[in-house]
Enzyme design. Structure first.
Site, PDB file in Angstrom:
ATOM      1  N   LYS A  57       0.820  -1.196   0.000  1.00  0.00           N
ATOM      2  CA  LYS A  57       0.000   0.000   0.000  1.00  0.00           C
ATOM      3  C   LYS A  57       0.862   1.258   0.000  1.00  0.00           C
ATOM      4  O   LYS A  57       0.381   2.355  -0.232  1.00  0.00           O
ATOM      5  CB  LYS A  57      -0.879   0.017   1.272  1.00  0.00           C
ATOM      6  CG  LYS A  57      -1.692  -1.229   1.477  1.00  0.00           C
ATOM      7  CD  LYS A  57      -2.315  -1.208   2.897  1.00  0.00           C
ATOM      8  CE  LYS A  57      -2.871  -2.559   3.236  1.00  0.00           C
ATOM      9  NZ  LYS A  57      -3.165  -2.695   4.656  1.00  0.00           N
ATOM     10  N   GLY A  58       2.130   1.075   0.340  1.00  0.00           N
ATOM     11  CA  GLY A  58       3.005   2.227   0.600  1.00  0.00           C
ATOM     12  C   GLY A  58       3.102   3.233  -0.530  1.00  0.00           C
ATOM     13  O   GLY A  58       3.257   4.427  -0.300  1.00  0.00           O
ATOM     14  N   GLU A 113       7.747   3.231  -6.919  1.00  0.00           N
ATOM     15  CA  GLU A 113       8.034   2.653  -5.595  1.00  0.00           C
ATOM     16  C   GLU A 113       8.085   3.733  -4.528  1.00  0.00           C
ATOM     17  O   GLU A 113       8.528   4.848  -4.785  1.00  0.00           O
ATOM     18  CB  GLU A 113       9.402   1.947  -5.629  1.00  0.00           C
ATOM     19  CG  GLU A 113       9.330   0.487  -6.022  1.00  0.00           C
ATOM     20  CD  GLU A 113       8.930  -0.415  -4.853  1.00  0.00           C
ATOM     21  OE1 GLU A 113       8.369   0.093  -3.860  1.00  0.00           O
ATOM     22  OE2 GLU A 113       9.189  -1.621  -4.962  1.00  0.00           O
ATOM     23  N   ASP A 114       7.675   3.370  -3.319  1.00  0.00           N
ATOM     24  CA  ASP A 114       7.763   4.304  -2.203  1.00  0.00           C
ATOM     25  C   ASP A 114       9.189   4.362  -1.645  1.00  0.00           C
ATOM     26  O   ASP A 114       9.774   5.416  -1.486  1.00  0.00           O
ATOM     27  CB  ASP A 114       6.764   3.927  -1.092  1.00  0.00           C
ATOM     28  CG  ASP A 114       6.839   2.448  -0.708  1.00  0.00           C
ATOM     29  OD1 ASP A 114       7.576   1.673  -1.355  1.00  0.00           O
ATOM     30  OD2 ASP A 114       6.151   2.059   0.259  1.00  0.00           O
ATOM     31  N   ASP A 117      14.767  -0.540   0.190  1.00  0.00           N
ATOM     32  CA  ASP A 117      15.661  -0.807   1.317  1.00  0.00           C
ATOM     33  C   ASP A 117      16.726  -1.788   0.840  1.00  0.00           C
ATOM     34  O   ASP A 117      17.777  -1.390   0.352  1.00  0.00           O
ATOM     35  CB  ASP A 117      14.823  -1.344   2.483  1.00  0.00           C
ATOM     36  CG  ASP A 117      15.620  -1.502   3.760  1.00  0.00           C
ATOM     37  OD1 ASP A 117      16.825  -1.209   3.744  1.00  0.00           O
ATOM     38  OD2 ASP A 117      15.044  -1.918   4.786  1.00  0.00           O
ATOM     39  N   LYS A 145      17.270   3.842   0.605  1.00  0.00           N
ATOM     40  CA  LYS A 145      18.190   3.685   1.736  1.00  0.00           C
ATOM     41  C   LYS A 145      19.555   3.223   1.229  1.00  0.00           C
ATOM     42  O   LYS A 145      19.648   2.624   0.154  1.00  0.00           O
ATOM     43  CB  LYS A 145      17.618   2.675   2.719  1.00  0.00           C
ATOM     44  CG  LYS A 145      16.420   3.210   3.493  1.00  0.00           C
ATOM     45  CD  LYS A 145      16.101   2.301   4.643  1.00  0.00           C
ATOM     46  CE  LYS A 145      14.809   2.699   5.303  1.00  0.00           C
ATOM     47  NZ  LYS A 145      14.450   1.783   6.388  1.00  0.00           N
ATOM     48  N   PHE A 166      14.367   3.788  10.176  1.00  0.00           N
ATOM     49  CA  PHE A 166      12.993   3.419   9.838  1.00  0.00           C
ATOM     50  C   PHE A 166      12.154   4.687   9.757  1.00  0.00           C
ATOM     51  O   PHE A 166      12.130   5.470  10.696  1.00  0.00           O
ATOM     52  CB  PHE A 166      12.420   2.447  10.868  1.00  0.00           C
ATOM     53  CG  PHE A 166      11.155   1.812  10.393  1.00  0.00           C
ATOM     54  CD1 PHE A 166      11.202   0.700   9.555  1.00  0.00           C
ATOM     55  CD2 PHE A 166       9.922   2.333  10.739  1.00  0.00           C
ATOM     56  CE1 PHE A 166      10.032   0.124   9.075  1.00  0.00           C
ATOM     57  CE2 PHE A 166       8.741   1.767  10.271  1.00  0.00           C
ATOM     58  CZ  PHE A 166       8.800   0.648   9.437  1.00  0.00           C
ATOM     59  N   VAL A 167      11.495   4.889   8.638  1.00  0.00           N
ATOM     60  CA  VAL A 167      10.717   6.112   8.442  1.00  0.00           C
ATOM     61  C   VAL A 167       9.242   5.792   8.219  1.00  0.00           C
ATOM     62  O   VAL A 167       8.898   4.705   7.765  1.00  0.00           O
ATOM     63  CB  VAL A 167      11.261   6.956   7.262  1.00  0.00           C
ATOM     64  CG1 VAL A 167      12.635   7.505   7.582  1.00  0.00           C
ATOM     65  CG2 VAL A 167      11.283   6.162   5.961  1.00  0.00           C
ATOM     66  N   ASP A 173       4.278   2.972   6.630  1.00  0.00           N
ATOM     67  CA  ASP A 173       3.628   2.659   7.903  1.00  0.00           C
ATOM     68  C   ASP A 173       4.582   2.017   8.897  1.00  0.00           C
ATOM     69  O   ASP A 173       5.628   1.488   8.533  1.00  0.00           O
ATOM     70  CB  ASP A 173       2.474   1.684   7.660  1.00  0.00           C
ATOM     71  CG  ASP A 173       2.982   0.274   7.351  1.00  0.00           C
ATOM     72  OD1 ASP A 173       3.795   0.132   6.423  1.00  0.00           O
ATOM     73  OD2 ASP A 173       2.589  -0.674   8.061  1.00  0.00           O
ATOM     74  N   ARG A 179       0.487   6.210   7.932  1.00  0.00           N
ATOM     75  CA  ARG A 179       0.555   6.386   6.472  1.00  0.00           C
ATOM     76  C   ARG A 179       0.082   7.771   6.051  1.00  0.00           C
ATOM     77  O   ARG A 179       0.558   8.329   5.068  1.00  0.00           O
ATOM     78  CB  ARG A 179      -0.324   5.355   5.754  1.00  0.00           C
ATOM     79  CG  ARG A 179       0.192   3.934   5.826  1.00  0.00           C
ATOM     80  CD  ARG A 179      -0.578   3.053   4.841  1.00  0.00           C
ATOM     81  NE  ARG A 179      -0.454   1.643   5.117  1.00  0.00           N
ATOM     82  CZ  ARG A 179       0.549   0.866   4.698  1.00  0.00           C
ATOM     83  NH1 ARG A 179       1.531   1.382   3.994  1.00  0.00           N
ATOM     84  NH2 ARG A 179       0.587  -0.415   4.992  1.00  0.00           N
TER      85      ARG A 179
HETATM   86  P1  IMP Z   1      13.132  -4.236   0.318  1.00  0.00           P
HETATM   87  O1  IMP Z   1      12.781  -5.510  -0.411  1.00  0.00           O
HETATM   88  O2  IMP Z   1      14.059  -4.493   1.487  1.00  0.00           O
HETATM   89  O3  IMP Z   1      13.692  -3.161  -0.596  1.00  0.00           O
HETATM   90  O4  IMP Z   1      11.767  -3.773   1.006  1.00  0.00           O
HETATM   91  C1  IMP Z   1      11.105  -2.617   0.620  1.00  0.00           C
HETATM   92  C2  IMP Z   1       9.777  -2.529   1.354  1.00  0.00           C
HETATM   93  O5  IMP Z   1       9.971  -2.577   2.786  1.00  0.00           O
HETATM   94  C3  IMP Z   1       9.126  -1.184   1.068  1.00  0.00           C
HETATM   95  O6  IMP Z   1       8.285  -1.250  -0.064  1.00  0.00           O
HETATM   96  C4  IMP Z   1       8.392  -0.899   2.361  1.00  0.00           C
HETATM   97  O7  IMP Z   1       7.108  -1.475   2.316  1.00  0.00           O
HETATM   98  C5  IMP Z   1       9.206  -1.583   3.427  1.00  0.00           C
HETATM   99  N1  IMP Z   1      10.127  -0.644   4.110  1.00  0.00           N
HETATM  100  C6  IMP Z   1      11.466  -0.583   3.989  1.00  0.00           C
HETATM  101  N2  IMP Z   1      11.982   0.404   4.762  1.00  0.00           N
HETATM  102  C7  IMP Z   1      10.926   0.996   5.369  1.00  0.00           C
HETATM  103  C8  IMP Z   1      10.811   2.112   6.293  1.00  0.00           C
HETATM  104  O8  IMP Z   1      11.778   2.776   6.699  1.00  0.00           O
HETATM  105  N3  IMP Z   1       9.544   2.433   6.682  1.00  0.00           N
HETATM  106  C9  IMP Z   1       8.438   1.752   6.268  1.00  0.00           C
HETATM  107  N4  IMP Z   1       8.506   0.715   5.407  1.00  0.00           N
HETATM  108  C10 IMP Z   1       9.744   0.337   4.963  1.00  0.00           C
END
Ligand code: IMP
Length: 195
Positions: A57-58, A113-114, A117, A145, A166-167, A173, A179
């Site tokens: 949902k992000g 993408e939001d 990470d 990140k 963590f944001v 969320d 959110r």
């Molecule tokens: P990745 O596969 O590690 O890149 O995961 C990315 C997903 O993790 C994002 O789409 C978010 O839903 C969640 N996520 C990663 N970092 C944060 C954060 O700081 N706050 C909230 N959600 C996060």
């Protein structure tokens, strides 16, 4: 210049839990317009409408503001995915909970993408969508990140590089809360302790 009133946070939106505002609503809106201008320029001559693909949902908040800032026509699709593994380590193995409603072959696709990470979810998504033969496939992310550099993902554009914290807010969320905050910020440590 924006009217500051637009960004006042309504009472009851958990603002007392916020430790610091990392990116203000004004900074978000300004940067999103720049990103939209760059995308509009790149796709202005392609046939058909640009297809924006968001992951629920992000990305919803970014997606709707970004789409409205584009000066070219676009359509929107959403996917919902769930990552196998626990909360802290993303395994990179992803299950589709809700797939796209349409066939994307020969479409120009932009993943919106939001936050990236580890980049594992996005790597999987790129592989999955490219196997459906789109005319082109690119990614933009509002936030990135530091860790993602290791995943070697090519992004068309990134809004903000942020520290490894963590944001929440603007779609992001913590346990489904925060959110709707209009900015991106960090939470007070006690919020995690009390959970
Ligand atoms: P990745 O596969 O590690 O890149 O995961 C990315 C997903 O993790 C994002 O789409 C978010 O839903 C969640 N996520 C990663 N970092 C944060 C954060 O700081 N706050 C909230 N959600 C996060």
């Amino acid at each position: 210049m924006h009217d500051k009133k637009n960004y006042d946070v309504p009472a009851g939106v958990h603002t007392a839990d916020v430790e610091a505002v990392l990116i203000s609503a004004e900074q978000l809106s300004q940067r999103i317009q720049e990103m939209a201008d760059k995308v509009s320029e790149k796709y202005k001559d392609v046939p058909g409408e640009l297809l924006l693909v968001g992951v629920l949902k992000g990305a919803v908040f970014f997606m709707t503001d970004f789409a409205r800032a584009l000066s070219i026509p676009s359509t929107m699709e959403f996917m919902a995915v769930s990552s196998y593994g626990n909360a802290t380590t993303s395994s990179g193995v992803v299950r589709i909970l809700k797939d796209l409603d349409i066939d994307i072959s020969d479409r120009h696709v932009l993943i919106v993408e939001d936050i990236i990470d580890s980049g594992l979810t996005l790597s999987w998504l790129l592989e999955n969508l490219s196997s459906r033969n789109p005319a082109s496939l690119e990614v933009i992310s509002l936030l990135r990140k530091p860790e993602v550099q290791a995943a070697k993902i090519d992004l068309f554009d990134v809004g903000f590089d942020i520290p490894n914290a963590f944001v929440v807010g603007y779609g992001l969320d913590y346990a489904e809360r925060y959110r709707s905050l209009p900015y991106v910020g960090t939470l007070k440590p006690e919020v995690y302790q009390n959970h």
